[in-house]
Design a protein around this motif. Structure first.
Motif, PDB file in Angstrom:
ATOM      1  N   UNK A  16       0.852  -1.193   0.000  1.00 57.95           N
ATOM      2  CA  UNK A  16       0.000   0.000   0.000  1.00 57.95           C
ATOM      3  C   UNK A  16       0.889   1.244   0.000  1.00 57.95           C
ATOM      4  N   UNK A  17       0.258   2.412  -0.031  1.00 54.80           N
ATOM      5  CA  UNK A  17       0.951   3.681   0.131  1.00 54.80           C
ATOM      6  C   UNK A  17       2.080   3.929  -0.839  1.00 54.80           C
ATOM      7  N   UNK A  18       3.184   4.444  -0.306  1.00 52.65           N
ATOM      8  CA  UNK A  18       4.326   4.834  -1.133  1.00 52.65           C
ATOM      9  C   UNK A  18       4.896   3.649  -1.905  1.00 52.65           C
ATOM     10  N   UNK A  19       5.065   2.526  -1.241  1.00 55.01           N
ATOM     11  CA  UNK A  19       5.631   1.362  -1.910  1.00 55.01           C
ATOM     12  C   UNK A  19       4.798   0.895  -3.085  1.00 55.01           C
ATOM     13  N   UNK A  20       3.499   0.874  -2.902  1.00 53.46           N
ATOM     14  CA  UNK A  20       2.607   0.463  -3.986  1.00 53.46           C
ATOM     15  C   UNK A  20       2.681   1.456  -5.149  1.00 53.46           C
ATOM     16  N   UNK A  21       2.755   2.743  -4.825  1.00 50.98           N
ATOM     17  CA  UNK A  21       2.852   3.760  -5.873  1.00 50.98           C
ATOM     18  C   UNK A  21       4.147   3.610  -6.662  1.00 50.98           C
ATOM     19  N   UNK A  22       5.240   3.296  -5.966  1.00 43.91           N
ATOM     20  CA  UNK A  22       6.515   3.070  -6.653  1.00 43.91           C
ATOM     21  C   UNK A  22       6.419   1.854  -7.571  1.00 43.91           C
ATOM     22  N   UNK A  23       5.862   0.768  -7.052  1.00 42.46           N
ATOM     23  CA  UNK A  23       5.735  -0.455  -7.846  1.00 42.46           C
ATOM     24  C   UNK A  23       4.886  -0.212  -9.097  1.00 42.46           C
ATOM     25  N   UNK A  24       3.793   0.510  -8.940  1.00 42.62           N
ATOM     26  CA  UNK A  24       2.913   0.778 -10.087  1.00 42.62           C
ATOM     27  C   UNK A  24       3.602   1.670 -11.110  1.00 42.62           C
ATOM     28  N   UNK A  25       4.324   2.669 -10.634  1.00 39.81           N
ATOM     29  CA  UNK A  25       5.039   3.561 -11.554  1.00 39.81           C
ATOM     30  C   UNK A  25       6.121   2.793 -12.314  1.00 39.81           C
ATOM     31  N   UNK A  26       6.838   1.928 -11.620  1.00 42.81           N
ATOM     32  CA  UNK A  26       7.850   1.105 -12.283  1.00 42.81           C
ATOM     33  C   UNK A  26       7.221   0.235 -13.369  1.00 42.81           C
ATOM     34  N   UNK A  27       6.079  -0.364 -13.037  1.00 39.90           N
ATOM     35  CA  UNK A  27       5.384  -1.207 -14.011  1.00 39.90           C
ATOM     36  C   UNK A  27       4.967  -0.395 -15.241  1.00 39.90           C
ATOM     37  N   UNK A  28       4.533   0.838 -15.001  1.00 36.02           N
ATOM     38  CA  UNK A  28       4.118   1.696 -16.121  1.00 36.02           C
ATOM     39  C   UNK A  28       5.283   2.054 -17.032  1.00 36.02           C
ATOM     40  N   UNK A  29       6.495   1.954 -16.489  1.00 39.64           N
ATOM     41  CA  UNK A  29       7.697   2.267 -17.267  1.00 39.64           C
ATOM     42  C   UNK A  29       8.358   1.011 -17.831  1.00 39.64           C
ATOM     43  N   UNK A  30       7.642  -0.131 -17.771  1.00 39.44           N
ATOM     44  CA  UNK A  30       8.112  -1.336 -18.431  1.00 39.44           C
ATOM     45  C   UNK A  30       8.824  -2.353 -17.574  1.00 39.44           C
ATOM     46  N   UNK A  31       8.884  -2.119 -16.252  1.00 42.48           N
ATOM     47  CA  UNK A  31       9.585  -3.056 -15.374  1.00 42.48           C
ATOM     48  C   UNK A  31       8.678  -4.196 -14.924  1.00 42.48           C
ATOM     49  N   UNK A  32       9.307  -5.323 -14.593  1.00 44.97           N
ATOM     50  CA  UNK A  32       8.645  -6.398 -13.880  1.00 44.97           C
ATOM     51  C   UNK A  32       8.924  -6.159 -12.396  1.00 44.97           C
ATOM     52  N   UNK A  33       7.907  -6.312 -11.564  1.00 45.80           N
ATOM     53  CA  UNK A  33       8.052  -5.914 -10.165  1.00 45.80           C
ATOM     54  C   UNK A  33       7.662  -7.029  -9.205  1.00 45.80           C
ATOM     55  N   UNK A  34       8.575  -7.326  -8.274  1.00 46.09           N
ATOM     56  CA  UNK A  34       8.278  -8.227  -7.161  1.00 46.09           C
ATOM     57  C   UNK A  34       7.815  -7.363  -5.998  1.00 46.09           C
ATOM     58  N   UNK A  35       6.551  -7.533  -5.639  1.00 48.66           N
ATOM     59  CA  UNK A  35       5.946  -6.728  -4.585  1.00 48.66           C
ATOM     60  C   UNK A  35       6.044  -7.474  -3.263  1.00 48.66           C
ATOM     61  N   UNK A  36       6.690  -6.843  -2.287  1.00 48.67           N
ATOM     62  CA  UNK A  36       6.855  -7.472  -0.976  1.00 48.67           C
ATOM     63  C   UNK A  36       6.088  -6.688   0.079  1.00 48.67           C
ATOM     64  N   UNK A  37       5.293  -7.426   0.843  1.00 45.28           N
ATOM     65  CA  UNK A  37       4.562  -6.855   1.971  1.00 45.28           C
ATOM     66  C   UNK A  37       4.657  -7.833   3.129  1.00 45.28           C
ATOM     67  N   UNK A  38       4.347  -7.366   4.316  1.00 45.37           N
ATOM     68  CA  UNK A  38       4.379  -8.253   5.475  1.00 45.37           C
ATOM     69  C   UNK A  38       3.296  -9.319   5.390  1.00 45.37           C
ATOM     70  N   UNK A  39       2.176  -8.980   4.731  1.00 46.22           N
ATOM     71  CA  UNK A  39       1.064  -9.921   4.646  1.00 46.22           C
ATOM     72  C   UNK A  39       0.807 -10.359   3.209  1.00 46.22           C
ATOM     73  N   UNK A  40       0.397 -11.611   3.075  1.00 46.86           N
ATOM     74  CA  UNK A  40       0.070 -12.174   1.767  1.00 46.86           C
ATOM     75  C   UNK A  40      -1.092 -11.418   1.134  1.00 46.86           C
ATOM     76  N   UNK A  41      -2.078 -11.060   1.941  1.00 47.86           N
ATOM     77  CA  UNK A  41      -3.266 -10.377   1.418  1.00 47.86           C
ATOM     78  C   UNK A  41      -2.901  -9.050   0.760  1.00 47.86           C
ATOM     79  N   UNK A  42      -2.078  -8.253   1.423  1.00 51.10           N
ATOM     80  CA  UNK A  42      -1.704  -6.944   0.874  1.00 51.10           C
ATOM     81  C   UNK A  42      -0.841  -7.073  -0.374  1.00 51.10           C
ATOM     82  N   UNK A  43       0.118  -8.010  -0.353  1.00 51.74           N
ATOM     83  CA  UNK A  43       1.006  -8.148  -1.509  1.00 51.74           C
ATOM     84  C   UNK A  43       0.232  -8.649  -2.727  1.00 51.74           C
TER      85      UNK A  43
END
Length: 248
Positions: A16-43
């Motif tokens: 969520x929050x800043x991390x999610x925004x970074x991951x989404x922006x990276x994806x929009x620029x063509x990157x593959x992203x491994x999203x890590x969160x403390x919980x399975x539900x959030x990731x």
């Protein structure tokens, strides 16, 4: 072709929050992203939301970054899934505020273990892959509190100041391989964490910001994208404050 086309990025605290925004922006620029969160539900929820816009761009994983052995095991899984890592963003962070007179050792350790040791654990898990990638990037998300301190946040300030020193050391150690390491120090960013603050507190903070506005998660994502891109190839060991002029 995006700025990060065909790059593989790992982002912690990305549920969520800043991390999610970074991951989404990276994806929009063509990157593959491994999203890590403390919980399975959030990731998983974050990965699904990103994949809805950019099919196949994201995959979710759950781990407590403070747990070194678990992070090491997850690192192996991510490398098996993606083959390599070009960009590591250490964004996972927690707070446990309180005046030092009443701060317990557990409160201190909880914040330092996640915010500082968590970054150490993540770098250790991926450093061999990062050092093999031409133009790899490490971006650590600290805070302006790590630059100026704050009453009631001795643990948080220490963790973020430590993250800055850690990053500068990485920048020197990894420079010979063409790897850059930089810090983003957000100011007051409108997220779920800050949204619960009292309106009087928010008003007091606004008075300290020359641009007279709170930042958005997308502002941090834009800075991270720049530092991750080829445009920032000659920038390393630096702290970029994204704070509306709060610290200058």
């Amino acid at each position: 072709m995006g700025k990060l086309q065909d790059k593989v990025a790992v982002v912690t605290g990305a549920g969520r929050g800043i991390g999610k925004a970074i991951a989404e922006k990276f994806a929009s620029e063509g990157a593959k992203v491994a999203i890590i969160s403390r919980t399975e539900a959030n990731s998983q929820a974050a990965a699904e939301a990103i994949n809805a816009k950019y099919p196949g761009a994201a995959k979710g994983y759950a781990v407590d970054v403070a747990n070194g052995p678990d992070v090491a095991e997850l690192g192996k899984i991510i490398l098996a899934d993606f083959d390599h890592v070009d960009i590591l963003v250490n964004n996972a962070g927690v707070t446990k505020d309180g005046l030092l007179l009443r701060m317990s050792e557990e409160d201190w350790d909880f914040v330092l273990d996640t915010n500082l040791k968590g970054a150490f654990n993540m770098v250790k898990a991926f450093q061999r892959s990062i050092l093999k990638q031409k133009g790899a990037r490490i971006i650590n998300v600290a805070s302006v509190i790590g630059l100026i301190g704050n009453a009631g946040q001795a643990n948080y300030a220490a963790s973020k100041a430590g993250l800055i020193g850690f990053t500068k050391s990485l920048a020197r150690e990894f420079a010979g391989r063409g790897v850059t390491a930089n810090v983003i120090a957000p100011g007051f960013i409108a997220t779920d964490m800050t949204g619960v603050l009292d309106e009087k507190v928010k008003a007091a903070v606004l008075e300290k910001i020359p641009l007279a506005d709170f930042g958005q998660a997308e502002d941090i994502a834009a800075a991270a994208t720049f530092l991750a891109s080829a445009e920032a190839r000659y920038i390393t060991g630096q702290v970029l404050a994204v704070d509306g002029g709060m610290v200058m």
